[in-house]
Scaffold this active site. Structure first.
Site, mmCIF file in Angstrom:
data_model
loop_
_atom_site.group_PDB
_atom_site.id
_atom_site.type_symbol
_atom_site.label_atom_id
_atom_site.label_comp_id
_atom_site.label_asym_id
_atom_site.label_seq_id
_atom_site.Cartn_x
_atom_site.Cartn_y
_atom_site.Cartn_z
ATOM 1 N N ARG A 1 -14.650 5.219 -15.818
ATOM 2 C CA ARG A 1 -15.424 5.439 -14.600
ATOM 3 C C ARG A 1 -16.503 6.505 -14.806
ATOM 4 O O ARG A 1 -17.244 6.801 -13.884
ATOM 5 C CB ARG A 1 -14.522 5.978 -13.493
ATOM 6 N N ARG B 1 -7.131 -0.515 2.945
ATOM 7 C CA ARG B 1 -7.023 0.700 2.138
ATOM 8 C C ARG B 1 -7.745 1.843 2.841
ATOM 9 O O ARG B 1 -8.795 1.643 3.410
ATOM 10 C CB ARG B 1 -7.653 0.461 0.759
ATOM 11 N N ARG C 1 -12.578 -5.948 3.707
ATOM 12 C CA ARG C 1 -11.536 -6.229 2.715
ATOM 13 C C ARG C 1 -10.160 -5.774 3.197
ATOM 14 O O ARG C 1 -10.008 -4.707 3.772
ATOM 15 C CB ARG C 1 -11.867 -5.531 1.395
ATOM 16 N N ARG D 1 -17.752 6.545 -2.042
ATOM 17 C CA ARG D 1 -17.419 5.813 -3.279
ATOM 18 C C ARG D 1 -18.690 5.266 -3.939
ATOM 19 O O ARG D 1 -18.799 5.247 -5.154
ATOM 20 C CB ARG D 1 -16.436 4.687 -2.973
ATOM 21 N N LYS E 1 -14.393 -6.848 -8.726
ATOM 22 C CA LYS E 1 -13.757 -6.615 -10.029
ATOM 23 C C LYS E 1 -12.293 -7.059 -10.029
ATOM 24 O O LYS E 1 -11.848 -7.724 -10.947
ATOM 25 C CB LYS E 1 -13.826 -5.133 -10.421
HETATM 26 P P1 AMP Z 1 -10.217 1.233 -7.397
HETATM 27 O O1 AMP Z 1 -9.063 0.423 -6.912
HETATM 28 O O2 AMP Z 1 -10.593 0.914 -8.831
HETATM 29 O O3 AMP Z 1 -11.406 1.179 -6.465
HETATM 30 O O4 AMP Z 1 -9.731 2.756 -7.434
HETATM 31 C C1 AMP Z 1 -9.323 3.422 -6.261
HETATM 32 C C2 AMP Z 1 -9.357 4.917 -6.472
HETATM 33 O O5 AMP Z 1 -8.457 5.286 -7.555
HETATM 34 C C3 AMP Z 1 -10.701 5.492 -6.891
HETATM 35 O O6 AMP Z 1 -11.577 5.711 -5.792
HETATM 36 C C4 AMP Z 1 -10.268 6.792 -7.564
HETATM 37 O O7 AMP Z 1 -9.881 7.769 -6.624
HETATM 38 C C5 AMP Z 1 -9.004 6.354 -8.313
HETATM 39 N N1 AMP Z 1 -9.352 5.847 -9.656
HETATM 40 C C6 AMP Z 1 -9.221 4.578 -10.117
HETATM 41 N N2 AMP Z 1 -9.644 4.478 -11.383
HETATM 42 C C7 AMP Z 1 -10.056 5.723 -11.751
HETATM 43 C C8 AMP Z 1 -10.626 6.281 -12.932
HETATM 44 N N3 AMP Z 1 -10.864 5.537 -14.011
HETATM 45 N N4 AMP Z 1 -10.903 7.608 -12.933
HETATM 46 C C9 AMP Z 1 -10.679 8.387 -11.861
HETATM 47 N N5 AMP Z 1 -10.174 7.921 -10.704
HETATM 48 C C10 AMP Z 1 -9.867 6.596 -10.638
#
Ligand code: AMP
Length: 211
Positions: A88, A154, A127, A165, A13
């Protein structure tokens, strides 16, 4: 173009969002990037989100929804936006729909990046992410291809958190795919292949719904 990108962690993404945002000249709004920037700067929002992020869980809706609504009032979204990582879950999707309906600026499309679980795990565990600009890279890279910055893994790309996740995605995020299909907004493409090939696929699929 007002676009949402949805797909499991590791579907690409972030990578596709950067290319598509440039193609359509719209801001790329990644909730994960906003949380990570806040974490790095040790803001109250970052400290609030840290525990959830490190364990692969969602940050509470009240916190996330307010953050996104605030971001969507900035001037740069006048010609559209690309949301990456939001919504989400169905509560977030409803909040977004109501917020955009009030402004009479509904979504044009929701692009789903579809991919097998086995590929996801392989991609995520190798990654790396740039400390400076958040661009993704592979474990083989020495520095960031976009800005030359230092790379790190990360916390939530470590193997034990990946499984969490993925289950959060299946339980909480996958239902929004159904939500957007019902709304007639869903455009699904395969996220398997070369990065540029997937970008082309996305642009072709989106041109059918958005000219
Ligand atoms: P990502 O980089 O999109 O994988 O997001 C990393 C982490 O940020 C996720 O595992 C959540 O802990 C938090 N996060 C990101 N977007 C959201 C969202 N829309 N709602 C809740 N937590 C989020």
């Amino acid at each position: 173009m007002r676009l949402v990108l949805v797909g499991p962690p590791g579907a690409g993404k972030g990578t596709q969002a950067a290319f598509l945002a440039a193609h359509y000249s719209i801001p790329h709004i990644s909730t994960g990037d906003i949380f990570r920037a806040n974490l790095k700067a040790s803001t109250p929002l970052g400290l609030q989100a840290k525990g959830y992020m490190d364990s692969g869980q969602l940050v509470p809706d009240e916190v996330t929804n307010e953050m996104v609504k605030d971001r969507l009032t900035h001037d740069d979204v006048a010609n559209g936006f690309l949301l990456d990582g939001f919504p989400r879950n169905t509560v977030q999707a409803e909040v977004l729909r109501a917020f955009l309906a009030e402004k009479r600026t509904p979504l044009d499309a929701v692009l789903e990046l579809a991919i097998d679980d086995a590929l996801i795990i392989a991609r995520l565990s190798s990654r790396r992410t740039c400390k400076e600009c958040s661009a993704p890279a592979t474990a083989a890279a020495q520095k960031c291809g976009a800005c030359g910055g230092e790379l790190y893994q990360r916390e939530d790309d470590k193997e034990e958190v990946i499984a969490k996740r993925l289950s959060v995605y299946q339980e909480q995020t996958a239902p929004i795919v159904h939500f957007y299909r019902t709304e007639g907004l869903l455009v699904t493409i395969s996220a398997d292949g070369e990065v540029s090939e997937i970008t082309e696929r996305a642009i072709t699929a989106l041109s059918r719904v958005h000219g």
